[in-house]
Enzyme design. Structure first.
Site, PDB file in Angstrom:
ATOM      1  N   ARG A  50       0.851  -1.188   0.000  1.00 15.90           N
ATOM      2  CA  ARG A  50       0.000   0.000   0.000  1.00 15.90           C
ATOM      3  C   ARG A  50       0.884   1.234   0.000  1.00 15.90           C
ATOM      4  O   ARG A  50       2.092   1.136   0.149  1.00 15.90           O
ATOM      5  CB  ARG A  50      -0.960  -0.001   1.196  1.00 15.90           C
ATOM      6  CG  ARG A  50      -0.301  -0.512   2.428  1.00 15.90           C
ATOM      7  CD  ARG A  50      -0.335   0.271   3.679  1.00 15.90           C
ATOM      8  NE  ARG A  50      -0.343   1.673   3.568  1.00 15.90           N
ATOM      9  CZ  ARG A  50       0.753   2.432   3.651  1.00 15.90           C
ATOM     10  NH1 ARG A  50       1.954   1.916   3.806  1.00 15.90           N
ATOM     11  NH2 ARG A  50       0.676   3.743   3.594  1.00 15.90           N
ATOM     12  N   ALA A  52       0.933   5.073  -2.290  1.00 14.75           N
ATOM     13  CA  ALA A  52       0.818   5.322  -3.731  1.00 14.75           C
ATOM     14  C   ALA A  52       2.017   4.822  -4.554  1.00 14.75           C
ATOM     15  O   ALA A  52       1.839   4.048  -5.503  1.00 14.75           O
ATOM     16  CB  ALA A  52       0.562   6.808  -3.953  1.00 14.75           C
ATOM     17  N   ASP A 241      -1.703  10.657  -2.525  1.00 16.06           N
ATOM     18  CA  ASP A 241      -2.068   9.601  -3.473  1.00 16.06           C
ATOM     19  C   ASP A 241      -2.355  10.161  -4.849  1.00 16.06           C
ATOM     20  O   ASP A 241      -2.213   9.459  -5.851  1.00 16.06           O
ATOM     21  CB  ASP A 241      -3.280   8.827  -2.955  1.00 16.06           C
ATOM     22  CG  ASP A 241      -2.884   8.062  -1.701  1.00 16.06           C
ATOM     23  OD1 ASP A 241      -2.886   8.675  -0.612  1.00 16.06           O
ATOM     24  OD2 ASP A 241      -2.525   6.876  -1.830  1.00 16.06           O
TER      25      ASP A 241
HETATM   26  O1  MRU Z   1      -4.715   3.348   2.068  1.00 16.96           O
HETATM   27  P1  MRU Z   1      -3.243   3.515   2.055  1.00 16.96           P
HETATM   28  O2  MRU Z   1      -2.561   2.960   3.254  1.00 16.96           O
HETATM   29  O3  MRU Z   1      -2.636   3.002   0.762  1.00 16.96           O
HETATM   30  O4  MRU Z   1      -3.031   5.084   2.067  1.00 16.96           O
HETATM   31  C1  MRU Z   1      -1.745   5.606   1.909  1.00 16.96           C
HETATM   32  C2  MRU Z   1      -1.659   7.067   2.063  1.00 16.96           C
HETATM   33  O5  MRU Z   1      -2.629   7.767   2.177  1.00 16.96           O
HETATM   34  C3  MRU Z   1      -0.281   7.656   1.993  1.00 16.96           C
HETATM   35  O6  MRU Z   1      -0.190   8.769   2.819  1.00 16.96           O
HETATM   36  C4  MRU Z   1      -0.052   8.062   0.552  1.00 16.96           C
HETATM   37  O7  MRU Z   1      -0.161   6.935  -0.283  1.00 16.96           O
HETATM   38  C5  MRU Z   1       1.222   8.713   0.336  1.00 16.96           C
HETATM   39  S1  MRU Z   1       2.459   7.506   0.038  1.00 16.96           S
HETATM   40  C6  MRU Z   1       3.984   8.076  -0.083  1.00 16.96           C
END
Ligand code: MRU
Length: 356
Positions: A50, A52, A241
């Site tokens: 998980r 982005a 994201d």
């Molecule tokens: O649902 P997730 O855990 O994938 O959410 C991730 C986030 O919101 C992070 O802050 C985002 O992906 C930034 S990653 C460098």
């Protein structure tokens, strides 16, 4: 100490995508060897991998897994499999633009090389997926170098969710300046918001900062106002994201509240955003698709029912923070200050081929 590798490809075309199963942290550090595209889709959907940038890399590796067994003499079937795999992997999660950015990049690689055989294209796809890991490391380190001077010796910074090494190949976006400040000998302390409902801040950010030796304190999300009101926070840094062309950005649910608080309490609010997370096709944040997840994540988080049966649940996984709350955007190509629309446009004009 160097952060752990979140995802990597092991071996040649018949190899595996090895990733940390983040659903098991912090209790257990277990690696999952992914051998087929369905398992990769499930790993992305269930948040085993998980964040982005990490799901972009996972999707690129998923494309390789999807096509590696295609018959070498059936080009049409191979091209159809590439298209199918991209659509399938894109359907795993909607908000992070890195996912479709990565699958598009693999598709355009294939389209650009009609001269190559199916077998050669499979190897090129694998090379591209591996290159994304190296690029991600370089991008995060560049964000780290640019952001590090913003941190002063003795500062406490707050972050939300996990935009750390676990959300990328290794270094993280929001954590990279923190890791660099720590490595430079600055005393930096981090407040990690717990990040309901899936606790990425408590389970993942706190875990990885502890591994590297950065002092970290976990607070529940509703304590952010108090620590800011008490003057305990000198900066906020989060990841994204998907950022729109005007600087509005989607990040884990709760980020908007932190941004509003930071403005109220006069705390600078930074977004660490690799250019692969910036979607210049969207004029503003209103058009960012927001993932809604299973109600049980709220009502039965981690195995215990905390909401009466039958009560309605709303579980959007992300929110959109308007750019007016953002002090600056830290990209790998430079720090962008307001007005963001102009700054981001100028950045992408210097980067014409960065969005496939
Ligand atoms: O649902 P997730 O855990 O994938 O959410 C991730 C986030 O919101 C992070 O802050 C985002 O992906 C930034 S990653 C460098």
């Amino acid at each position: 100490m160097i952060p752990v590798k979140t995802i990597e490809w092991i071996g040649g075309l018949d190899g595996v995508a090895r990733l940390i199963d983040q659903t098991l942290l912090p209790g257990e550090l277990r690696y999952l060897d992914v051998r087929d595209v369905e398992t990769m889709w499930e790993a992305i959907r269930m948040l085993r991998v998980r964040g982005a940038p990490a799901i972009g890399i996972a999707a690129a590796m998923g494309m390789v897994l999807a096509v590696r067994d295609c018959a070498p003499d059936r080009r049409d079937a191979f091209l159809a499999a590439v298209e199918r795999a991209a659509a399938y992997l894109n359907s795993a999660r909607p908000t992070a633009v890195n996912l479709s950015w990565a699958t598009r990049r693999m598709q355009s690689l294939v389209i650009r090389h009609p001269d190559l055989s199916v077998e050669a294209l499979k190897w090129r796809m694998l090379d591209e997926a591996k290159a994304m890991v190296d690029e991600d490391n370089a991008v995060c380190q560049a964000i780290g170098r640019l952001g590090e001077p913003l941190i002063r010796d003795g500062d406490s910074w707050l972050t939300h969710c996990n935009a750390g090494g676990l959300a990328t190949a290794q270094w993280g976006t929001a954590t990279a300046p923190i890791y660099m400040a720590h490595a430079a000998g600055k005393r930096i302390h981090v407040f990690a918001d717990e990040t309901r409902p899936l606790l990425q801040g408590a389970r993942l950010t706190a875990w990885e900062l502890q591994q590297v030796g950065v002092p970290v304190t976990v607070i529940t999300d509703n304590m952010a106002a108090t620590v800011m009101a008490q003057g305990k926070v000198q900066g906020v840094i989060v990841g994204t994201d998907r950022m729109a062309a005007n600087g509005d950005f989607a990040n884990k649910i709760g980020t908007l509240g932190v941004a509003v608080l930071a403005k109220e309490f006069g705390v600078p609010f930074y977004v660490a955003a690799p250019t692969s997370s910036i979607d210049m096709r969207l004029a503003s944040g209103e058009a960012i698709p927001i993932e809604e997840r299973r109600p049980e994540e709220v009502s039965e988080g981690f195995g215990r029912r905390t909401v009466p049966p039958g009560v309605r649940i709303y579980n959007p996984a992300f929110d959109v923070t308007p750019h007016r709350y953002v002090t600056a955007i830290i990209t790998e190509r430079g720090i962008v200050h307001p007005p963001f629309h102009e700054g981001l446009r100028a950045l992408f004009e210097r980067l014409p081929s960065s969005q496939p």
